[in-house]
Design a protein around this motif. Sequence first.
Motif: not given
Length: 463
Positions: A225-250
């Motif tokens: 019922f609300l349009k969903e999007s994502k803020s930019p940023g957060g690369e530091w967390l995904w790169k450092d703590f979840y480097p093998n996450d298959p969804q990291a690019g999304q």
Amino acid sequence: MADLTRRSLLALTGLGVVGTALSWERLTATDIQGRDADALNVAILGTAQDAAARRSLVEAFNRVHPDIRVRVQAIQGADWSNFFAKLLTLVAAGTPPDVCYVATEGTQLFADRLAEPLDDFVRRDRADVQEYFDDVHPSLIEAFMYQGSLYQLPLDFNAANIYYNTSALQKAGLQRPAEDWTKDDFLNVLRAMRRTGGDQFRPYFWTNRLWGGVVPWLYINDTSFLKESKSPGGEWLWKDFYPNDPQAGQRGGGYQWLEPNADDPRVEESFEYLRAMVQEGLGSSPAQGGGGELVARFAEGFIGMTPAGGFWVYGLNQGGMAEDEFDVTFFPKWRSQRHQFGAAGYVIMRTSKRKDEAWEWVKFCATKEAMQLAIPLPQTTPTRRSMVNDAFYSGKGPRHWQVFYDTLDRFPTTGPIPAPPQQAAVETALIKNVLAAVTGPAGSVGPALRTMQRDLELALGRT
């Protein structure tokens, strides 16, 4: 556990009058003004008994940090919104806590106005927290990011899954639904249950609220019922703590819900599905609130299926249901099988003068030792994968407890309930229009959703 609202008592942890705030210190008079002024003040949703239940957690924390005194303040509230309102009253009065236990419903409200980002603390103490991130699904972490920063370490969560009464299913001559069952399969199960359930039996019971109401049906239809999007940023967390996450690019810097979406044809399609289900007598007219009688009615065999999360297990067990008398499965598939979840964790208040001490509390509470003390029973789902195991559910059920964490693993697009900073107004706009949409005659859905669209515009400040 009585289901007061979604996860109201979850993990024994929830705005009105400040006078309802209680803690075990009050019981021993240690909360008299000035007597505990040097303590770290931690606010939770609950009662004095809930605060007292955290005594072992505080004692364990003090074994590691004997120099940091902790005062747990339980604030009673009917739901999370009521809890948040009381916290805002404390802030306005100049007596805010240092740390608050906050659910998804309030994450962006606090991040936008009240909470301190955790980024610098997490980076500084990477060696201490890496093990936590290794044990927690990244989707839960992403739900607690806002505009590129992390504001909470989630400690418990609950996805909306389908609980069913095994006796009602067997009486209807049915087997456990396939995990990839469809919305049409779902209706067929309800019809079979209704034929054999008796006059008082309700095949599907649901409530009119943000969690577990219409939202799961919107998510599986690839809409909301609300349009969903994502803020930019957060690369530091995904790169450092979840480097093998298959969804990291999304992944990004946190979810955004900036515009209403009630006029989406798929939203109308989902509401019409629910309206037809109610009209056919397969589902209840959605009850306002959390459905306090639901556990007992389900345990007594008067309800066939209902959406709930891991928080329901202990309540059913205490309600007298054996572990083989109920079970859980995924929501059915429509255009997708995306699920919704809510989670909770501690936030550090910007106004706190004890931010370093507050971080030590937040960091400690995310350790496995602390989480096992805080969540000794299946009254919620721990965010640590290693804690969701057979020993945790042994003797209580359900047989397919793996569903709780598999909801994240099997359906990678599964995400949090839509909760922007204006969550309270948004939820009100949703709830007030649901009944008109799903309990009226054919043709009632469109007008109700047009009204909802207008109300959401006002709630989001877009008019």
